[in-house]
Design a protein around this motif. Structure first.
Motif, PDB file in Angstrom:
ATOM      1  N   PRO A 276      28.977  39.291  32.838  1.00 36.22           N
ATOM      2  CA  PRO A 276      28.722  40.068  34.060  1.00 36.22           C
ATOM      3  C   PRO A 276      29.837  39.952  35.094  1.00 36.22           C
ATOM      4  CG  PRO A 276      26.733  38.930  33.381  1.00 36.22           C
ATOM      5  CD  PRO A 276      27.829  38.432  32.482  1.00 36.22           C
ATOM      6  N   SER A 277      30.445  38.779  35.212  1.00 37.51           N
ATOM      7  CA  SER A 277      31.517  38.597  36.198  1.00 37.51           C
ATOM      8  C   SER A 277      32.761  39.389  35.804  1.00 37.51           C
ATOM      9  CB  SER A 277      31.871  37.111  36.346  1.00 37.51           C
ATOM     10  OG  SER A 277      30.794  36.406  36.907  1.00 37.51           O
ATOM     11  N   ILE A 278      33.037  39.464  34.500  1.00 42.27           N
ATOM     12  CA  ILE A 278      34.163  40.279  34.033  1.00 42.27           C
ATOM     13  C   ILE A 278      33.885  41.750  34.317  1.00 42.27           C
ATOM     14  CG2 ILE A 278      35.434  41.059  31.991  1.00 42.27           C
ATOM     15  CD1 ILE A 278      35.057  38.286  30.807  1.00 42.27           C
ATOM     16  N   SER A 279      32.650  42.179  34.060  1.00 42.56           N
ATOM     17  CA  SER A 279      32.262  43.558  34.325  1.00 42.56           C
ATOM     18  C   SER A 279      32.389  43.878  35.810  1.00 42.56           C
ATOM     19  CB  SER A 279      30.824  43.800  33.857  1.00 42.56           C
ATOM     20  OG  SER A 279      30.417  45.125  34.145  1.00 42.56           O
ATOM     21  N   PHE A 280      31.917  42.950  36.658  1.00 42.70           N
ATOM     22  CA  PHE A 280      31.997  43.155  38.105  1.00 42.70           C
ATOM     23  C   PHE A 280      33.456  43.255  38.551  1.00 42.70           C
ATOM     24  CE2 PHE A 280      32.232  41.622  42.484  1.00 42.70           C
ATOM     25  CZ  PHE A 280      31.275  42.415  43.101  1.00 42.70           C
ATOM     26  N   MET A 281      34.291  42.387  38.024  1.00 44.88           N
ATOM     27  CA  MET A 281      35.709  42.378  38.388  1.00 44.88           C
ATOM     28  C   MET A 281      36.401  43.676  37.957  1.00 44.88           C
ATOM     29  SD  MET A 281      38.675  39.806  36.924  1.00 44.88           S
ATOM     30  CE  MET A 281      38.477  40.484  35.257  1.00 44.88           C
ATOM     31  N   VAL A 282      36.219  44.049  36.700  1.00 41.38           N
ATOM     32  CA  VAL A 282      36.880  45.237  36.163  1.00 41.38           C
ATOM     33  C   VAL A 282      36.382  46.502  36.849  1.00 41.38           C
ATOM     34  CG1 VAL A 282      37.130  46.672  34.104  1.00 41.38           C
ATOM     35  CG2 VAL A 282      37.366  44.198  33.920  1.00 41.38           C
ATOM     36  N   SER A 283      35.067  46.622  37.012  1.00 39.11           N
ATOM     37  CA  SER A 283      34.489  47.817  37.636  1.00 39.11           C
ATOM     38  C   SER A 283      34.903  47.935  39.097  1.00 39.11           C
ATOM     39  CB  SER A 283      32.961  47.783  37.525  1.00 39.11           C
ATOM     40  OG  SER A 283      32.552  47.702  36.172  1.00 39.11           O
ATOM     41  N   SER A 284      34.928  46.806  39.801  1.00 38.92           N
ATOM     42  CA  SER A 284      35.288  46.830  41.227  1.00 38.92           C
ATOM     43  C   SER A 284      36.721  47.296  41.436  1.00 38.92           C
ATOM     44  CB  SER A 284      35.106  45.432  41.841  1.00 38.92           C
ATOM     45  OG  SER A 284      33.757  45.026  41.793  1.00 38.92           O
ATOM     46  N   ILE A 285      37.633  46.761  40.631  1.00 43.68           N
ATOM     47  CA  ILE A 285      39.036  47.133  40.811  1.00 43.68           C
ATOM     48  C   ILE A 285      39.271  48.574  40.361  1.00 43.68           C
ATOM     49  CG2 ILE A 285      40.108  46.530  38.602  1.00 43.68           C
ATOM     50  CD1 ILE A 285      41.277  45.389  42.084  1.00 43.68           C
ATOM     51  N   TYR A 286      38.506  49.032  39.378  1.00 42.75           N
ATOM     52  CA  TYR A 286      38.611  50.418  38.922  1.00 42.75           C
ATOM     53  C   TYR A 286      38.147  51.373  40.019  1.00 42.75           C
ATOM     54  CZ  TYR A 286      37.941  54.473  35.813  1.00 42.75           C
ATOM     55  OH  TYR A 286      37.999  55.712  35.225  1.00 42.75           O
ATOM     56  N   ILE A 287      37.048  51.025  40.666  1.00 39.19           N
ATOM     57  CA  ILE A 287      36.538  51.858  41.764  1.00 39.19           C
ATOM     58  C   ILE A 287      37.521  51.869  42.926  1.00 39.19           C
ATOM     59  CG2 ILE A 287      34.731  52.001  43.532  1.00 39.19           C
ATOM     60  CD1 ILE A 287      32.763  50.970  41.410  1.00 39.19           C
ATOM     61  N   CYS A 288      38.048  50.698  43.278  1.00 41.55           N
ATOM     62  CA  CYS A 288      39.015  50.612  44.377  1.00 41.55           C
ATOM     63  C   CYS A 288      40.236  51.485  44.113  1.00 41.55           C
ATOM     64  CB  CYS A 288      39.445  49.163  44.591  1.00 41.55           C
ATOM     65  SG  CYS A 288      38.212  48.136  45.415  1.00 41.55           S
ATOM     66  N   GLN A 289      40.659  51.504  42.866  1.00 41.86           N
ATOM     67  CA  GLN A 289      41.805  52.340  42.512  1.00 41.86           C
ATOM     68  C   GLN A 289      41.545  53.792  42.884  1.00 41.86           C
ATOM     69  OE1 GLN A 289      44.272  52.846  38.447  1.00 41.86           O
ATOM     70  NE2 GLN A 289      42.201  53.625  38.334  1.00 41.86           N
ATOM     71  N   TRP A 290      40.376  54.307  42.509  1.00 42.33           N
ATOM     72  CA  TRP A 290      40.059  55.703  42.798  1.00 42.33           C
ATOM     73  C   TRP A 290      39.841  55.928  44.286  1.00 42.33           C
ATOM     74  CZ3 TRP A 290      41.677  58.662  39.302  1.00 42.33           C
ATOM     75  CH2 TRP A 290      41.527  58.387  37.946  1.00 42.33           C
ATOM     76  N   TYR A 291      39.277  54.935  44.987  1.00 42.34           N
ATOM     77  CA  TYR A 291      39.093  55.058  46.435  1.00 42.34           C
ATOM     78  C   TYR A 291      40.427  55.268  47.141  1.00 42.34           C
ATOM     79  CZ  TYR A 291      34.184  53.541  46.280  1.00 42.34           C
ATOM     80  OH  TYR A 291      32.834  53.455  46.059  1.00 42.34           O
ATOM     81  N   PHE A 292      41.455  54.541  46.716  1.00 39.26           N
ATOM     82  CA  PHE A 292      42.753  54.611  47.387  1.00 39.26           C
ATOM     83  C   PHE A 292      43.600  55.777  46.883  1.00 39.26           C
ATOM     84  CE2 PHE A 292      42.180  49.746  47.561  1.00 39.26           C
ATOM     85  CZ  PHE A 292      41.341  49.868  48.668  1.00 39.26           C
ATOM     86  N   VAL A 293      43.377  56.181  45.633  1.00 42.21           N
ATOM     87  CA  VAL A 293      44.136  57.302  45.087  1.00 42.21           C
ATOM     88  C   VAL A 293      43.726  58.613  45.758  1.00 42.21           C
ATOM     89  CG1 VAL A 293      44.428  58.750  43.019  1.00 42.21           C
ATOM     90  CG2 VAL A 293      44.678  56.272  42.857  1.00 42.21           C
ATOM     91  N   LEU A 294      42.436  58.772  46.086  1.00 43.48           N
ATOM     92  CA  LEU A 294      41.955  60.030  46.668  1.00 43.48           C
ATOM     93  C   LEU A 294      42.721  60.429  47.928  1.00 43.48           C
ATOM     94  CD1 LEU A 294      40.050  62.429  46.782  1.00 43.48           C
ATOM     95  CD2 LEU A 294      38.360  60.972  47.917  1.00 43.48           C
ATOM     96  N   PRO A 295      42.797  59.577  48.965  1.00 50.05           N
ATOM     97  CA  PRO A 295      43.561  60.001  50.152  1.00 50.05           C
ATOM     98  C   PRO A 295      45.043  60.214  49.863  1.00 50.05           C
ATOM     99  CG  PRO A 295      42.929  57.667  50.319  1.00 50.05           C
ATOM    100  CD  PRO A 295      42.177  58.253  49.170  1.00 50.05           C
ATOM    101  N   ILE A 296      45.608  59.433  48.952  1.00 50.78           N
ATOM    102  CA  ILE A 296      47.022  59.608  48.610  1.00 50.78           C
ATOM    103  C   ILE A 296      47.256  60.974  47.961  1.00 50.78           C
ATOM    104  CG2 ILE A 296      48.864  58.782  47.083  1.00 50.78           C
ATOM    105  CD1 ILE A 296      47.832  55.949  47.578  1.00 50.78           C
ATOM    106  N   GLU A 297      46.338  61.378  47.085  1.00 53.55           N
ATOM    107  CA  GLU A 297      46.480  62.679  46.427  1.00 53.55           C
ATOM    108  C   GLU A 297      46.283  63.824  47.412  1.00 53.55           C
ATOM    109  OE1 GLU A 297      47.468  63.192  43.274  1.00 53.55           O
ATOM    110  OE2 GLU A 297      47.719  61.033  43.162  1.00 53.55           O
ATOM    111  N   LEU A 298      45.375  63.652  48.384  1.00 51.26           N
ATOM    112  CA  LEU A 298      45.177  64.690  49.397  1.00 51.26           C
ATOM    113  C   LEU A 298      46.436  64.857  50.247  1.00 51.26           C
ATOM    114  CD1 LEU A 298      41.525  63.836  50.531  1.00 51.26           C
ATOM    115  CD2 LEU A 298      42.267  65.822  49.209  1.00 51.26           C
TER     116      LEU A 298
END
Length: 584
Positions: free
Chosen positions: A149-171
């Protein structure tokens, strides 16, 4: 209408697989049902469009938070175009310019070939597990099931953060792209327009998302096919000046720009340009799983044709010494645009620029889709608060869409003097996300195959088997580890060296800050997990891994029989038919 008013024969019909009138749901361990669906639909028709729109944001009729409330509205054509065009974006059209300048044409072929080959193993492995467990979030769920579960939390969290920051950059990138044609309109205006478009597409539901991605991908595919044809003509001397180019730029200035360092740098760039390839499996909870295998196999052709062929031709048309390649990250630095400008064709650069704009919007569109589904998956696994798993009556993971949309507002910093610095450090937080996610997929697939063997389960149970098998995942895991090592190497000893120790430190942390963030997230969740469960790890032995929960409701014996019949049928066909089926 009460349940006991139905006789048993009617209930059998209602619960049959072919019936769409009643679907059994499970929420918080309690069985509930969507009753009187047809009656509600008739009532909806009598409501005005505004009322229906408002009601669509309400909870499902059974009041559940279950991920089954997502609508399976993506069709085969949507998946195929998402698979083919999903990762064709600024990484290919613009990022390849820097790769050409730092590595040279041969380095581009080497880098994209190796990075692309691991992508085949990664997506096929993910597809095999996804066909077995077609759940929301795909790999976010499988890491919990097959790893920890901790690996899943780590991987999923960083994956989500990536998309959160990519969105404004792409706009912001989309607003800057428009300046290719005019600078009279304030960039903030373009940011606002593109923000509304991207958010609206996701709020209109998964069907509209599918149609938008189908259109975006179709434009990208047609453009690259046209560019390939044009490039061959130009190389052979069919341009306006009728100059035969041939292999001129491979000899002068040469095939490699900076030796091993150049190849390592391209290796890293190539891997990130392929990011988003996993998107097709993230759609598994919103389509018929039977449509996935064909879409998954398109990844191979996309890499070979759209990446390797187009970039090889670019290497023939643009010398790596062209000063525009390292001028920045705008469309003027795209090797595709430069290649056409060098040939003296005036109209086409504007067309390529328009395609780049569409590609940027496509990435922004995917940002919200990917992050909202992953966030929903984490909530349903109990990794984050339950509210983030809210799926409304229209089948939208609404809270996830809203959260990412709020991050998109950062794009309005477009005119801030410190905008570049802010986004550089935001992206540094999630800089290694792509490779870390792929590595978790590789290890999950290896563990899945080992668990099947440990529990004496036949691979004939699988409706889709990875064309490259478990060895493909082992190879892909090895390549992903090498990519991370190459990133570390280039961060410490970049092409061109350092001008100061301060620059060296800053650049290293911009490239590798994500590693520290990953360790922090993992350790924090481990402490929480220990406090809440009383144990440090939940890394299950192979014999105890759950291979049944969320599995498609199918008859295993029928599947085995279908697999045997298909293999016998293909064995009787010529080699080219078998080859086509293997990769397509």
């Amino acid at each position: 209408m009460k349940e006991d008013e139905y006789d048993m024969s009617k209930m059998d019909n209602l619960l049959s697989p072919s019936s769409g009138d009643l679907e059994m749901k499970f929420s918080d361990g309690i069985m509930s049902k969507e009753t009187e669906i047809d009656l509600d639909k008739k009532e909806d028709k009598n409501k005005n469009i505004v009322r229906r729109m408002i009601d669509s944001f309400k909870p499902p009729l059974d009041g559940s938070y279950h991920s089954d409330n997502l609508k399976r509205k993506l069709k085969s054509r949507h998946l195929i175009m998402i698979a083919i065009g999903g990762s064709i974006g600024t990484g290919l059209f613009v990022g390849s310019g820097k790769a050409l300048a730092t590595g040279g044409p041969l380095a581009m072929i080497i880098g994209w070939s190796i990075a692309g080959s691991q992508m085949v193993g990664t997506i096929h492995g993910l597809g095999e597990i996804t066909m077995r467990f077609p759940v929301v979030g795909a790999f976010a769920n499988y890491s919990t099931r097959l790893l920890d579960p901790s690996i899943s939390f780590m991987v999923s969290s960083i994956y989500i953060c990536q998309w959160y920051f990519v969105l404004p950059i792409e706009l912001i990138a989309s607003a800057m792209t428009v300046q290719f044609w005019t600078t009279k309109v304030d960039p903030v205006v373009w940011v606002a327009i593109f923000y509304v478009i991207v958010v609206s597409v996701n709020l209109f539901g998964v069907k509209v998302f599918g149609e938008a991605e189908f259109a975006f991908s179709l434009v990208k595919v047609i453009t690259i096919i046209g560019f390939i044809i044009l490039s061959i003509i130009l190389i052979c001397g069919g341009g306006p000046d009728h100059r035969f180019i041939g292999t001129e730029y491979w000899h002068h200035p040469g095939a490699l720009a900076n030796g091993f360092k150049g190849v390592a740098s391209v290796f890293v760039t190539a891997s990130y340009s392929l990011g988003g390839s996993e998107m097709v499996c993230l759609c598994s909870a919103e389509t018929d799983p039977k449509e996935l295998p064909h879409a998954i196999k398109q990844v191979f052709w996309r890499i070979v044709f759209f990446f390797l062929v187009s970039l090889t031709l670019v290497g023939f048309l643009v010398p790596y010494t062209n000063e525009n390649l390292l001028g920045g990250s705008s469309v003027n630095n795209s090797p595709f645009v430069i290649a056409i400008k060098l040939s003296g064709i005036r109209v086409l650069p504007s067309i390529i620029n328009a395609v780049i704009l569409i590609s940027i919007l496509s990435v922004g569109n995917s940002c919200i889709f990917a992050s909202s589904r992953t966030l929903c998956s984490m909530a349903h696994q109990g990794l984050i608060p339950r509210v983030f798993g809210y799926v409304d009556r229209a089948g939208r993971p609404l809270v996830g869409i809203i959260v990412n949309s709020l991050f998109g507002l950062l794009a309005f910093l477009v005119k801030s003097a410190s905008m570049g610095v802010v986004f550089d450090w935001l992206m540094a937080i999630a800089g290694l996300a792509t490779c870390v996610v792929w590595l978790s997929i590789n290890i999950s697939h290896i563990r899945f195959r080992l668990a099947m063997k440990a529990q004496n389960r036949s691979l004939d149970e699988l409706e889709f088997k990875s064309s490259v098998g478990v060895y493909g995942s082992i190879y892909s895991a090895t390549v992903n580890i090498l990519i991370l090592i190459a990133q570390f190497y280039i961060s410490l000893w970049p092409v061109g060296g350092w001008t100061s120790s301060q620059q060296r430190t800053e650049s290293f942390f911009k490239n590798y800050l994500c590693a520290l963030v990953l360790v922090f997230v993992f350790v924090t969740h481990k402490i929480y997990f220990k406090c809440s469960t009383g144990k440090w790890f939940d890394f299950k032995p192979l014999a105890e891994i759950d291979l049944e929960t969320d599995r498609k409701n199918i008859d295993i014996e029928i599947v085995k029989q279908e697999v045997r019949e298909r293999e016998m049928y293909l064995a009787s066909k010529p080699w080219y038919i078998r080859f086509y089926n293997f990769w397509c």
